[in-house]
Design an enzyme around this catalytic site. Structure first.
Site, PDB file in Angstrom:
ATOM      1  CG  HIS A  61      -1.887   1.156   1.222  1.00 31.15           C
ATOM      2  ND1 HIS A  61      -3.219   0.999   0.995  1.00 31.15           N
ATOM      3  CD2 HIS A  61      -1.698   2.477   1.410  1.00 31.15           C
ATOM      4  CE1 HIS A  61      -3.821   2.184   1.040  1.00 31.15           C
ATOM      5  NE2 HIS A  61      -2.907   3.103   1.287  1.00 31.15           N
ATOM      6  CD  GLU A 115       0.408   5.356  -0.763  1.00 27.14           C
ATOM      7  OE1 GLU A 115       1.210   5.283   0.185  1.00 27.14           O
ATOM      8  OE2 GLU A 115      -0.810   5.589  -0.592  1.00 27.14           O
ATOM      9  CG  HIS A 119       2.438   8.469   2.597  1.00 25.01           C
ATOM     10  ND1 HIS A 119       1.977   8.879   3.821  1.00 25.01           N
ATOM     11  CD2 HIS A 119       1.368   7.942   1.933  1.00 25.01           C
ATOM     12  CE1 HIS A 119       0.680   8.601   3.913  1.00 25.01           C
ATOM     13  NE2 HIS A 119       0.288   8.036   2.785  1.00 25.01           N
TER      14      HIS A 119
END
Length: 201
Positions: A61, A115, A119
């Site tokens: 993920h 992502e 992040h």
């Protein structure tokens, strides 16, 4: 009350925490988050999205900078450049295998872009994840080192059966040395499994 979890019917983001040295102290650890794709699709299909299961194995993920004390992680850092598809082309085969796009109605790079922007850019203050290529490559390497499917199967845990949450946690902790973060969701308002708690995010 004991909570049973059905591995075959769970999005299971198991977070594996690794402490890192970061002298700027904006954060102090990484959480490698892995999902079980079958349930990811079940949850997505509940909101009328097309979803495919490329393989029945634990998928990435993301790799999230965070705090070892449990505080919320930084998100959406702007300390690095925006996502560029060209920077990770060399990783495309590995990304498609271990970090696939399960939503075919979205562009291939859509989830990776999310992502990175949410992040990955925050992770660039550490040398090992200091560029887009390094971030995605490190995440893929960590997925191979932390093979949750192998951890669970070696503990006798297989998809389609029910297990105590602590049994799942112990199997991961035995191999990683750290306490995994296992998030659960309640599906009582859905029709596919009524009133059960399942590993979720």
């Amino acid at each position: 009350m004991k909570m049973k979890n059905r591995i075959a019917q769970c999005i299971c983001i198991i977070g594996i925490i690794s402490t890192v040295y970061n002298e700027e102290r904006e954060w102090d650890s990484f959480v490698l988050t892995l999902t079980w794709p079958v349930t990811m699709c079940k949850f997505c299909n509940l909101v009328d999205k097309k979803c495919v299961v490329p393989a029945k194995m634990w998928e990435i993920h993301g790799l999230w900078p965070g705090y070892s004390n449990g505080d919320c992680a930084p998100r959406g850092c702007s300390i690095s450049h925006p996502f560029k598809e060209s920077e990770i082309m060399v990783l495309l085969d590995r990304l498609n295998k271990y970090w696939p796009n399960q939503l075919p109605d979205r562009p291939q790079y859509d989830f990776w872009k999310h992502e990175w922007e949410a992040h990955g850019r925050c992770a660039t203050i550490v040398e090992e994840t200091g560029t887009e290529l390094k971030y995605f490559n490190k995440t893929l390497d960590l997925r191979l080192i932390n093979d949750v499917g192998s951890m669970l199967s070696s503990a006798g845990i297989s998809p389609g059966k029910s297990y105590e949450l602590t049994t799942v946690e112990r199997a991961v902790k035995r191999r990683t040395g750290g306490q995994p973060l296992v998030f659960c969701g309640n599906t009582e308002n859905t029709t596919w499994i009524s009133g059960k708690n399942h590993l979720y995010e």
